[in-house]
Design a protein around this motif. Structure first.
Motif, mmCIF file in Angstrom:
data_model
loop_
_atom_site.group_PDB
_atom_site.id
_atom_site.type_symbol
_atom_site.label_atom_id
_atom_site.label_comp_id
_atom_site.label_asym_id
_atom_site.label_seq_id
_atom_site.Cartn_x
_atom_site.Cartn_y
_atom_site.Cartn_z
ATOM 1 N N UNK A 6 0.869 -1.174 0.000
ATOM 2 C CA UNK A 6 0.000 0.000 0.000
ATOM 3 C C UNK A 6 0.900 1.217 0.000
ATOM 4 N N UNK A 7 0.743 2.052 -0.996
ATOM 5 C CA UNK A 7 1.624 3.207 -1.202
ATOM 6 C C UNK A 7 0.978 4.496 -0.707
ATOM 7 N N UNK A 8 1.071 5.571 -1.492
ATOM 8 C CA UNK A 8 0.636 6.885 -1.054
ATOM 9 C C UNK A 8 -0.871 6.959 -0.778
ATOM 10 N N UNK A 9 -1.214 7.836 0.159
ATOM 11 C CA UNK A 9 -2.610 8.042 0.538
ATOM 12 C C UNK A 9 -3.293 8.889 -0.528
ATOM 13 N N UNK A 10 -4.472 8.464 -0.962
ATOM 14 C CA UNK A 10 -5.211 9.169 -2.006
ATOM 15 C C UNK A 10 -6.487 9.806 -1.483
ATOM 16 N N UNK A 28 1.761 3.564 3.324
ATOM 17 C CA UNK A 28 0.973 3.069 4.447
ATOM 18 C C UNK A 28 1.868 2.426 5.495
ATOM 19 N N UNK A 29 1.689 2.832 6.743
ATOM 20 C CA UNK A 29 2.383 2.227 7.880
ATOM 21 C C UNK A 29 1.324 1.816 8.902
ATOM 22 N N UNK A 30 1.115 0.520 9.114
ATOM 23 C CA UNK A 30 0.058 0.076 10.035
ATOM 24 C C UNK A 30 0.313 0.511 11.475
ATOM 25 N N UNK A 31 -0.779 0.805 12.182
ATOM 26 C CA UNK A 31 -0.704 1.213 13.597
ATOM 27 C C UNK A 31 -0.531 0.027 14.533
ATOM 28 N N UNK A 32 -0.883 -1.184 14.068
ATOM 29 C CA UNK A 32 -0.835 -2.343 14.951
ATOM 30 C C UNK A 32 -0.356 -3.595 14.249
ATOM 31 N N UNK A 33 -0.442 -4.697 14.966
ATOM 32 C CA UNK A 33 -0.002 -5.994 14.455
ATOM 33 C C UNK A 33 -0.957 -6.518 13.379
ATOM 34 N N UNK A 34 -0.420 -7.230 12.391
ATOM 35 C CA UNK A 34 -1.218 -7.844 11.332
ATOM 36 C C UNK A 34 -2.308 -8.712 11.944
ATOM 37 N N UNK A 35 -3.521 -8.574 11.419
ATOM 38 C CA UNK A 35 -4.644 -9.348 11.928
ATOM 39 C C UNK A 35 -5.499 -8.608 12.938
ATOM 40 N N UNK A 36 -5.051 -7.414 13.355
ATOM 41 C CA UNK A 36 -5.835 -6.612 14.291
ATOM 42 C C UNK A 36 -6.506 -5.460 13.545
ATOM 43 N N UNK A 51 -7.741 3.805 1.598
ATOM 44 C CA UNK A 51 -7.477 5.085 0.950
ATOM 45 C C UNK A 51 -6.098 5.126 0.296
ATOM 46 N N UNK A 52 -5.265 4.141 0.555
ATOM 47 C CA UNK A 52 -3.914 4.106 0.002
ATOM 48 C C UNK A 52 -3.878 3.316 -1.305
ATOM 49 N N UNK A 53 -3.028 3.762 -2.229
ATOM 50 C CA UNK A 53 -2.883 3.086 -3.520
ATOM 51 C C UNK A 53 -2.366 1.678 -3.298
ATOM 52 N N UNK A 54 -3.051 0.698 -3.868
ATOM 53 C CA UNK A 54 -2.719 -0.716 -3.685
ATOM 54 C C UNK A 54 -1.933 -1.225 -4.889
ATOM 55 N N UNK A 55 -0.787 -1.846 -4.626
ATOM 56 C CA UNK A 55 0.036 -2.448 -5.676
ATOM 57 C C UNK A 55 0.230 -3.922 -5.347
ATOM 58 N N UNK A 56 -0.064 -4.773 -6.335
ATOM 59 C CA UNK A 56 0.109 -6.215 -6.169
ATOM 60 C C UNK A 56 1.290 -6.638 -7.032
ATOM 61 N N UNK A 57 2.246 -7.300 -6.396
ATOM 62 C CA UNK A 57 3.448 -7.741 -7.106
ATOM 63 C C UNK A 57 3.062 -8.666 -8.249
ATOM 64 N N UNK A 61 0.334 -2.042 -13.284
ATOM 65 C CA UNK A 61 -0.235 -0.862 -12.613
ATOM 66 C C UNK A 61 -1.377 -0.321 -13.456
ATOM 67 N N UNK A 62 -2.457 0.096 -12.801
ATOM 68 C CA UNK A 62 -3.611 0.665 -13.476
ATOM 69 C C UNK A 62 -3.536 2.172 -13.348
ATOM 70 N N UNK A 63 -3.592 2.877 -14.459
ATOM 71 C CA UNK A 63 -3.559 4.334 -14.446
ATOM 72 C C UNK A 63 -4.974 4.871 -14.609
ATOM 73 N N UNK A 64 -5.278 5.933 -13.892
ATOM 74 C CA UNK A 64 -6.614 6.566 -14.000
ATOM 75 C C UNK A 64 -6.683 7.440 -15.226
#
Length: 64
Positions: A6-10, A28-36, A51-57, A61-64
């Motif tokens: 998850x990249x920049x906030x949109x 994106x930087x999570x506030x807690x542990x994965x799964x919470x 709200x953050x741009x999602x990139x799947x390896x 990439x999809x451009x608007x």
């Protein structure tokens, strides 16, 4: 399995007044542990992960 980043906030913080303003959060930087519930909130901008741009390896990439 594919890695998801998850990249920049949109989130448009000025939508309620008819404008367009992004807060500048770069990744994106999570506030807690994965799964919470806290892991879905960004520690940098306080927005939900959706709200953050999602990139799947391995996917193009999809451009608007």
């Amino acid at each position: 399995s594919k890695t998801v980043h998850y990249r920049e906030c949109l989130k448009n913080h000025a939508a309620s007044i008819g404008g367009h303003s992004l807060d500048g959060c770069g990744e994106f930087m999570p506030c807690g542990e994965e799964g919470t519930m806290e892991a879905l909130k960004c520690a940098a901008c306080d927005c939900h992960r959706n709200f953050h741009k999602r990139e799947v390896e391995g996917e193009p990439l999809v451009c608007d």
